[in-house]
Design a protein around this motif. Structure first.
Motif, PDB file in Angstrom:
ATOM      1  N   GLN A  75      -8.938  26.533  -8.621  1.00 26.64           N
ATOM      2  CA  GLN A  75      -9.797  26.563  -9.799  1.00 26.64           C
ATOM      3  C   GLN A  75      -8.909  26.978 -10.968  1.00 26.64           C
ATOM      4  O   GLN A  75      -8.040  27.836 -10.814  1.00 26.64           O
ATOM      5  CB  GLN A  75     -10.944  27.553  -9.638  1.00 26.64           C
ATOM      6  CG  GLN A  75     -10.502  28.875  -9.049  1.00 26.64           C
ATOM      7  CD  GLN A  75     -11.626  29.841  -8.817  1.00 26.64           C
ATOM      8  OE1 GLN A  75     -12.594  29.867  -9.558  1.00 26.64           O
ATOM      9  NE2 GLN A  75     -11.498  30.671  -7.807  1.00 26.64           N
ATOM     10  N   LYS A  76      -9.159  26.376 -12.122  1.00 19.40           N
ATOM     11  CA  LYS A  76      -8.367  26.763 -13.281  1.00 19.40           C
ATOM     12  C   LYS A  76      -8.884  28.109 -13.763  1.00 19.40           C
ATOM     13  O   LYS A  76     -10.087  28.281 -13.951  1.00 19.40           O
ATOM     14  CB  LYS A  76      -8.495  25.712 -14.394  1.00 19.40           C
ATOM     15  CG  LYS A  76      -7.889  24.393 -13.986  1.00 19.40           C
ATOM     16  CD  LYS A  76      -7.478  23.559 -15.172  1.00 19.40           C
ATOM     17  CE  LYS A  76      -8.633  22.861 -15.811  1.00 19.40           C
ATOM     18  NZ  LYS A  76      -8.221  21.663 -16.545  1.00 19.40           N
ATOM     19  N   ILE A  77      -7.972  29.018 -13.968  1.00 22.27           N
ATOM     20  CA  ILE A  77      -8.361  30.387 -14.305  1.00 22.27           C
ATOM     21  C   ILE A  77      -8.402  30.530 -15.814  1.00 22.27           C
ATOM     22  O   ILE A  77      -7.432  30.217 -16.499  1.00 22.27           O
ATOM     23  CB  ILE A  77      -7.328  31.386 -13.737  1.00 22.27           C
ATOM     24  CG1 ILE A  77      -7.214  31.217 -12.242  1.00 22.27           C
ATOM     25  CG2 ILE A  77      -7.719  32.802 -14.088  1.00 22.27           C
ATOM     26  CD1 ILE A  77      -8.447  31.589 -11.493  1.00 22.27           C
ATOM     27  N   SER A  78      -9.516  31.004 -16.341  1.00 23.71           N
ATOM     28  CA  SER A  78      -9.583  31.205 -17.781  1.00 23.71           C
ATOM     29  C   SER A  78      -9.377  32.661 -18.159  1.00 23.71           C
ATOM     30  O   SER A  78      -8.897  32.956 -19.238  1.00 23.71           O
ATOM     31  CB  SER A  78     -10.917  30.721 -18.322  1.00 23.71           C
ATOM     32  OG  SER A  78     -11.956  31.441 -17.707  1.00 23.71           O
ATOM     33  N   LYS A  79      -9.782  33.594 -17.276  1.00 22.66           N
ATOM     34  CA  LYS A  79      -9.634  35.013 -17.615  1.00 22.66           C
ATOM     35  C   LYS A  79      -9.348  35.790 -16.354  1.00 22.66           C
ATOM     36  O   LYS A  79      -9.914  35.499 -15.303  1.00 22.66           O
ATOM     37  CB  LYS A  79     -10.938  35.567 -18.195  1.00 22.66           C
ATOM     38  CG  LYS A  79     -11.104  35.348 -19.669  1.00 22.66           C
ATOM     39  CD  LYS A  79     -10.135  36.177 -20.476  1.00 22.66           C
ATOM     40  CE  LYS A  79     -10.280  35.839 -21.936  1.00 22.66           C
ATOM     41  NZ  LYS A  79      -9.230  36.181 -22.788  1.00 22.66           N
ATOM     42  N   THR A  80      -8.510  36.809 -16.507  1.00 20.09           N
ATOM     43  CA  THR A  80      -8.314  37.718 -15.387  1.00 20.09           C
ATOM     44  C   THR A  80      -8.195  39.141 -15.916  1.00 20.09           C
ATOM     45  O   THR A  80      -7.609  39.377 -16.969  1.00 20.09           O
ATOM     46  CB  THR A  80      -7.074  37.347 -14.540  1.00 20.09           C
ATOM     47  OG1 THR A  80      -6.287  38.497 -14.337  1.00 20.09           O
ATOM     48  CG2 THR A  80      -6.229  36.329 -15.211  1.00 20.09           C
ATOM     49  N   ARG A  81      -8.802  40.069 -15.196  1.00 19.66           N
ATOM     50  CA  ARG A  81      -8.808  41.461 -15.636  1.00 19.66           C
ATOM     51  C   ARG A  81      -8.679  42.371 -14.427  1.00 19.66           C
ATOM     52  O   ARG A  81      -9.326  42.144 -13.402  1.00 19.66           O
ATOM     53  CB  ARG A  81     -10.134  41.813 -16.337  1.00 19.66           C
ATOM     54  CG  ARG A  81     -10.300  41.175 -17.693  1.00 19.66           C
ATOM     55  CD  ARG A  81      -9.525  41.920 -18.757  1.00 19.66           C
ATOM     56  NE  ARG A  81      -9.675  41.302 -20.061  1.00 19.66           N
ATOM     57  CZ  ARG A  81      -8.817  40.417 -20.579  1.00 19.66           C
ATOM     58  NH1 ARG A  81      -7.769  40.040 -19.901  1.00 19.66           N
ATOM     59  NH2 ARG A  81      -9.024  39.910 -21.773  1.00 19.66           N
ATOM     60  N   TRP A  82      -7.857  43.404 -14.591  1.00 16.66           N
ATOM     61  CA  TRP A  82      -7.771  44.441 -13.553  1.00 16.66           C
ATOM     62  C   TRP A  82      -9.027  45.297 -13.581  1.00 16.66           C
ATOM     63  O   TRP A  82      -9.575  45.579 -14.637  1.00 16.66           O
ATOM     64  CB  TRP A  82      -6.585  45.358 -13.815  1.00 16.66           C
ATOM     65  CG  TRP A  82      -5.259  44.744 -13.547  1.00 16.66           C
ATOM     66  CD1 TRP A  82      -4.316  44.418 -14.465  1.00 16.66           C
ATOM     67  CD2 TRP A  82      -4.708  44.401 -12.263  1.00 16.66           C
ATOM     68  NE1 TRP A  82      -3.212  43.888 -13.854  1.00 16.66           N
ATOM     69  CE2 TRP A  82      -3.426  43.857 -12.492  1.00 16.66           C
ATOM     70  CE3 TRP A  82      -5.163  44.491 -10.952  1.00 16.66           C
ATOM     71  CZ2 TRP A  82      -2.597  43.407 -11.480  1.00 16.66           C
ATOM     72  CZ3 TRP A  82      -4.342  44.049  -9.938  1.00 16.66           C
ATOM     73  CH2 TRP A  82      -3.075  43.523 -10.204  1.00 16.66           C
ATOM     74  N   ARG A  83      -9.417  45.731 -12.409  1.00 18.72           N
ATOM     75  CA  ARG A  83     -10.497  46.702 -12.385  1.00 18.72           C
ATOM     76  C   ARG A  83      -9.937  48.034 -12.835  1.00 18.72           C
ATOM     77  O   ARG A  83      -8.821  48.405 -12.482  1.00 18.72           O
ATOM     78  CB  ARG A  83     -11.090  46.830 -10.984  1.00 18.72           C
ATOM     79  CG  ARG A  83     -12.313  47.719 -10.989  1.00 18.72           C
ATOM     80  CD  ARG A  83     -13.030  47.704  -9.695  1.00 18.72           C
ATOM     81  NE  ARG A  83     -12.229  48.295  -8.637  1.00 18.72           N
ATOM     82  CZ  ARG A  83     -12.680  48.442  -7.398  1.00 18.72           C
ATOM     83  NH1 ARG A  83     -13.887  48.022  -7.099  1.00 18.72           N
ATOM     84  NH2 ARG A  83     -11.917  48.969  -6.484  1.00 18.72           N
ATOM     85  N   LEU A  84     -10.754  48.755 -13.589  1.00 22.36           N
ATOM     86  CA  LEU A  84     -10.287  50.022 -14.136  1.00 22.36           C
ATOM     87  C   LEU A  84     -10.001  51.001 -13.011  1.00 22.36           C
ATOM     88  O   LEU A  84     -10.724  51.055 -12.032  1.00 22.36           O
ATOM     89  CB  LEU A  84     -11.370  50.612 -15.041  1.00 22.36           C
ATOM     90  CG  LEU A  84     -12.024  49.608 -15.991  1.00 22.36           C
ATOM     91  CD1 LEU A  84     -13.318  50.164 -16.556  1.00 22.36           C
ATOM     92  CD2 LEU A  84     -11.069  49.296 -17.119  1.00 22.36           C
ATOM     93  N   VAL A  85      -8.914  51.738 -13.185  1.00 19.82           N
ATOM     94  CA  VAL A  85      -8.680  52.833 -12.237  1.00 19.82           C
ATOM     95  C   VAL A  85      -8.924  54.125 -12.998  1.00 19.82           C
ATOM     96  O   VAL A  85      -8.715  54.197 -14.204  1.00 19.82           O
ATOM     97  CB  VAL A  85      -7.239  52.816 -11.681  1.00 19.82           C
ATOM     98  CG1 VAL A  85      -7.077  51.663 -10.744  1.00 19.82           C
ATOM     99  CG2 VAL A  85      -6.222  52.731 -12.793  1.00 19.82           C
ATOM    100  N   SER A  86      -9.365  55.101 -12.282  1.00 18.76           N
ATOM    101  CA  SER A  86      -9.666  56.365 -12.951  1.00 18.76           C
ATOM    102  C   SER A  86      -8.369  56.957 -13.480  1.00 18.76           C
ATOM    103  O   SER A  86      -7.326  56.888 -12.846  1.00 18.76           O
ATOM    104  CB  SER A  86     -10.330  57.324 -11.980  1.00 18.76           C
ATOM    105  OG  SER A  86      -9.515  57.461 -10.852  1.00 18.76           O
ATOM    106  N   HIS A  87      -8.467  57.502 -14.655  1.00 17.29           N
ATOM    107  CA  HIS A  87      -7.248  57.982 -15.297  1.00 17.29           C
ATOM    108  C   HIS A  87      -6.641  59.161 -14.584  1.00 17.29           C
ATOM    109  O   HIS A  87      -5.455  59.416 -14.687  1.00 17.29           O
ATOM    110  CB  HIS A  87      -7.556  58.395 -16.750  1.00 17.29           C
ATOM    111  CG  HIS A  87      -7.846  57.203 -17.609  1.00 17.29           C
ATOM    112  ND1 HIS A  87      -6.896  56.280 -17.922  1.00 17.29           N
ATOM    113  CD2 HIS A  87      -8.992  56.773 -18.170  1.00 17.29           C
ATOM    114  CE1 HIS A  87      -7.431  55.329 -18.669  1.00 17.29           C
ATOM    115  NE2 HIS A  87      -8.699  55.606 -18.832  1.00 17.29           N
TER     116      HIS A  87
END
Lengths: 610, 372
Positions: free
Chosen positions: B11-23
């Motif tokens: 599938q052509k990827i339009s967006k990718t984001r890491w899941r937030l990790v706790s600081h």
């Protein structure tokens, strides 16, 4: 609307024999919708009812399969890499590179095959399992053919190492299909006997090896004559095999499940130093001997035979007919072309074989909603017709979002397809205009450098102003920048807005000068002059004199020009008496103001400052 | 480049984001989300790279992203952002804004909330092009030139700024908690202050010269007045929104549209950009002396800098490495992070030492040892 999958007629025996099935669906994946529809109408739909549903025509099932898509993407990557191999490398390096590229292609096929296999065994639906099983079989066949082509054509192994490569080839594909028999075969597999002699290519020449082998062969024969193994039947059989006895080999046909395995085994034991040019004799005879029970060879057998005969064109032709997707032949032909193995004879329909196949493949890709982007690169590397094909196809890509339009535009820009750029920008600009997004429309016409459209947009703005009395989208007009120069009307719009700003800031002198210049420099369209003159009224009516005498004269001149024009045109167009009254009143008011202003200006300019 | 793995995902990827990790924890991120586009059936997917706690994972194959779960998505996924650990907001080419919830224990995704026609034209759909959120507030922008504010658990919209822009708004980012910054297709940055009731921007900045559409914007993590944008011509611009209306520096970055620009969240001397031309660049600035301000007065390496006047007075230590100034002690390095000849890189995200990006060649690249 019922979706009907076109079921190909397929005979398949998965996992019990080497791949012998091919889709016999002859429709080519090029966009011949009427032809495909005609074929569809002959094939009954899955439920076998006779009702006329609306059929969703799918020409090429393969490109819609999610796992096979990876094949297309990865092979595209390899393809583009292949095209950029430098021409000036020495041929030995190039051959190694081509071999490694060929191996890359094959590893992509195998990866795909393994994934399909996993899904095929793990799924619970029988239909899906069958479908995936079919695809696995086809990929197996493809890889078999490709591997053989790599051995014979690309690697072009000479006599001696040729047999080794063929051994590897057979072993690799034997292991795929027939795992159970493998244990049995191990004991009789040629690998064991490798230890008996050094293989050529090490530190022996071919003739040395040949001599040694003959010695050994004579020894084996002597053992047979002596009946030294007569006591143990199995040992005797093994000995006969080692001697290359065809009848014994044929007796164990079930273990050598394919004729090419038989061929390689026979060559191993009777002619290990076989030359490439002699292969086809043995191949033909082995095929005949092996297939005496069946009447006609399968398409796969014919293809392999053609390969053994070094008839590349026949191989490609047979593969094109047998497979329903151009992927394999296109990539293989391209690779062989790079190895300079294809004679370039032109086909009747222009261009050479490689280009024809690539164009067919890429055209098929272009019909896919997502893979069309890959096709662009394929068209790029078809020197004769690629550009034309691309021009025709790129305009048919549906543009749902601006982002997609931008990507298509970038493709066109990079290939100097200015016609297509203009037409796409126009489509997007019209759409924006329809939705009243004047800023978007302007940005599209800037991209296309479309002066006519910019004029259209400015007209819209001016109309809006005339009807509402204020400008809409001030953020756009105030910040036109150099885009203003794209069209005269746009320049006028920008300057007119500037006039309003100056007026708002009470810089009347500059505002007056600007207003006058708009008319005298003919930037303003004639139709707007009345509005401009009306805008001048408050400036004329100010307590202090803003327009100088000269300027007032010019204004009067403009007014006269305007009224004479209007009179001339008024004869033709019918106007209500109300409109006429308003017009007349306006003109009279203007004349009065101008006269008064002129008087005051003359007095002011004539007065000597005390 | 040896640490980068490609995974083909059909599938052509339009967006990718890491899941937030706790600081609090210094963990490396282990889950990322992707959205697809241009498919018959688009999807959002969650992937795991199995980075649970173990540092120095040097075996490339173990880090292959594994699909955790996926869900159908109506229309192209044009933007995607994590609202919190379990929820993501996506915007669609149909104009819809959707909140999906990831159920960790069952590894499934469900639709938590949906606004089906948040953005739209009177007679057709208007794609919703950008979203930014700071839980529970969500701000979206679209091709209809509207800015809409939602709250995650409330049905309707909180606020709509109609006709915020006469052209398409491509991206949005928070400047402060009550201020956002948008970029549009006529090359303007607009600041909006939500404390004001008026529907006009509080400030407009633009490039002098050609009105090149801007596609992406990102704010410096520590210094809220510094903003980087990228546009159609592939130029990277760094702006100081307090001063003047023109960018502080312009750098030639790419040969085609720049789709995404990201400052590294914890190490903002590093910036990443990706583009239609298939490259992903890693920009690194540094100051080589004790003077915190560094300047590129003229040309330096691949950078063309057009400096405005130097920041008037002010504390030297606050002057950022990205802005131009008066001495050329610093340097700017750019490295390509992908093998050449990929199709357009549509999106990237970086967190800790991990970088993920998605391309039009239907591949995801993950690099777990980014030198920051």
């Amino acid at each position: 609307m019922e979706e009907v999958d076109v079921e190909p007629t397929v005979t398949v025996n998965v996992h019990t024999s080497p791949p012998r099935c091919f889709h016999s669906l002859l429709s080519s994946p090029s966009p011949l919708i009427p032809l495909c529809y005609a074929i569809c109408s002959f094939i009954s739909d899955a439920k076998g009812s006779g009702c006329s549903f609306i059929h969703e025509v799918r020409k090429d099932e393969d490109i819609y399969s999610p796992i096979l898509r990876k094949l297309f993407n990865e092979s595209h990557h390899i393809f583009v890499g292949l095209q950029t191999i430098r021409e000036d490398l020495p041929s030995k390096n190039k051959k190694n590179q081509f071999v490694s590229i060929s191996k890359n292609y094959r590893s992509v096929i195998r990866a795909c095959m393994e994934e399909l296999q996993q899904v095929a065994v793990s799924t619970k639906e029988a239909a899906v399992a069958t479908q995936y099983g079919n695809q696995v079989s086809i990929l197996l066949a493809i890889e078999l053919i490709w591997n053989l082509c790599e051995v014979l054509f690309i690697d072009a192994a000479p006599a001696g190492s040729l047999l080794l490569h063929l051994l590897d080839w057979v072993r690799l594909h034997k292991a795929d299909v027939d795992e159970k028999a493998r244990e049995v075969l191990q004991s009789e597999s040629p690998a064991e006997h490798r230890d008996y002699w050094d293989v050529p290519g090490g530190n022996q020449t071919l003739t040395e090896f040949d001599v040694k082998w003959r010695h050994w062969h004579d020894e084996v024969n002597r053992c047979l004559q002596d009946n030294s193994f007569a006591s143990n039947r199995h040992l005797e059989i093994i000995c006969k095999i080692l001697a290359g006895d065809e009848d014994t080999l044929l007796e164990h046909k079930e273990l050598l499940s394919t004729w090419y395995h038989f061929l390689v085994t026979r060559l191993l034991f009777s002619h290990p130093t076989v030359k490439p040019t002699e292969l086809h004799y043995y191949a033909q005879s082995c095929l005949t001997m092996f297939l005496d029970s069946r009447s006609v060879p399968e398409p796969l057998d014919n293809i392999l035979l053609a390969a053994f005969e070094f008839d590349i064109h026949q191989v490609i032709k047979d593969c094109s007919i047998a497979l329903n997707n151009w992927w394999f032949v296109a990539h293989l032909t391209d690779l062989l072309d790079h190895c300079k193995l294809l004679q370039s004879h032109n086909l009747h329909f222009g261009s050479n074989l490689r280009e024809f196949l690539l164009l067919e493949y890429a055209s098929g890709l272009f019909t896919h909603h997502s893979l069309w982007q890959l096709a662009v690169d394929y068209f790029d590397h078809c020197p004769e017709f690629g550009h034309v094909y691309l021009e025709l196809q790129i305009e048919r890509v549906p543009l749902d979002t601006e982002r997609k339009a931008l990507k298509v535009l970038r493709i066109c820009d990079q290939r100097q397809m200015s016609e297509q750029v203009r037409s796409i920008c126009k489509i997007m600009a019209m759409r924006a205009l329809r939705n009243n997004r004047l800023g978007s429309a302007l940005s599209w016409s800037i991209r296309a450098k479309d002066a006519a459209f910019a004029t259209l947009i400015s007209e819209r703005f001016l109309q809006d102003y005339c009807t509402r009395g204020t400008f809409s989208d001030l953020d756009l007009i105030d910040n036109l920048g150099p885009a203003m120069l794209l069209s005269d009307r746009l320049t006028f719009l920008g300057k007119y807005r500037e006039f309003h700003k100056l007026y708002g800031e009470k810089r009347f002198g500059e505002a007056a000068k600007l207003l006058l210049s708009l008319m005298t420099a003919k930037i303003a369209p004639r139709s707007f002059w009345m509005t401009l003159l009306t805008d001048a009224l408050p400036l004329l009516e100010q307590k202090e004199v803003i327009f100088s005498a000269d300027q007032t004269h010019e204004l009067m001149f403009c007014l006269e020009e305007l009224t004479s024009c209007l009179n001339a045109s008024a004869l033709g167009s019918p106007k209500t008496s109300q409109d006429e009254d308003i017009e007349l009143t306006k003109v009279e008011l203007l004349r009065l103001s101008l006269a008064r202003n002129l008087a005051m200006a003359i007095i002011k300019e004539g007065t000597v400052e005390a | 480049m040896e640490n980068i793995n490609a995974k083909y995902v059909s599938q052509k990827i339009s967006k990718t984001r890491w899941r937030l990790v706790s600081h609090a924890s210094l963990q490396q991120p282990d889950v990322f989300a992707t959205g697809s586009w241009d498919n018959e059936v688009n999807k959002i997917s969650f992937w795991s790279i199995g980075n649970h706690g173990s540092s120095d994972m040097d075996d490339g194959f173990e880090g292959d992203p594994q699909l955790l779960c996926e869900h159908k998505h109506d229309g192209d996924v044009l933007d995607l952002q994590f609202l919190d650990q379990d929820r993501i907001v996506t915007t669609s080419s149909t104009g819809a804004v959707t909140i999906f919830r990831l159920h960790q224990n069952s590894q499934t995704i469900s639709v938590a909330q949906r606004w089906p026609r948040a953005h739209g034209f009177p007679c057709e759909n208007a794609p919703c092009t950008g979203v930014v959120c700071s839980s529970p507030e969500i701000v979206t922008v679209g091709e209809d030139g509207k800015i809409i504010v939602f709250r995650a658990d409330q049905e309707g919209v909180i606020r709509v700024i109609e006709n915020a822009d006469s052209s398409t708004i491509h991206a949005v980012t928070y400047l402060r908690t009550t201020e956002i910054l948008t970029v549009n297709s006529i090359g303007q940055l607009k600041l909006w202050d939500f404390r004001q009731q008026s529907n006009a921007p509080s400030q407009i900045l633009s490039l002098s010269g050609d009105r090149v559409p801007l596609h992406c914007v990102d704010r410096h993590p520590n210094q809220q007045h510094i903003v980087a944008t990228g546009g159609q011509d592939g130029m990277l611009c760094v702006w100081d929104v307090r001063q003047g209306s023109t960018p502080f520096s312009l750098m030639e970055a790419h040969s085609a549209e720049m789709w995404e620009v990201r400052f590294h969240p914890t190490n903002p001397d590093h910036l990443f950009t990706c583009s239609e031309d298939g490259s992903l660049l890693h920009w690194e600035t540094s100051t080589s002396s004790d003077m915190p301000s560094f300047l590129q007065g003229g040309r330096n390496n691949s950078m063309i800098s057009r400096s405005a006047m130097a920041p008037a007075g002010g504390n030297q230590s606050l002057i950022n490495a990205w802005l131009s100034g008066d001495s050329s002690k610093g340097r700017l390095e750019t490295t390509h992070m992908l093998p050449s000849q990929t199709l357009s890189v549509n999106s990237l995200d970086v967190l800790g030492q991990c970088l993920v990006c998605g391309t039009d060649g239907e591949a995801i690249f993950v690099n777990r040892q980014v030198p920051v």
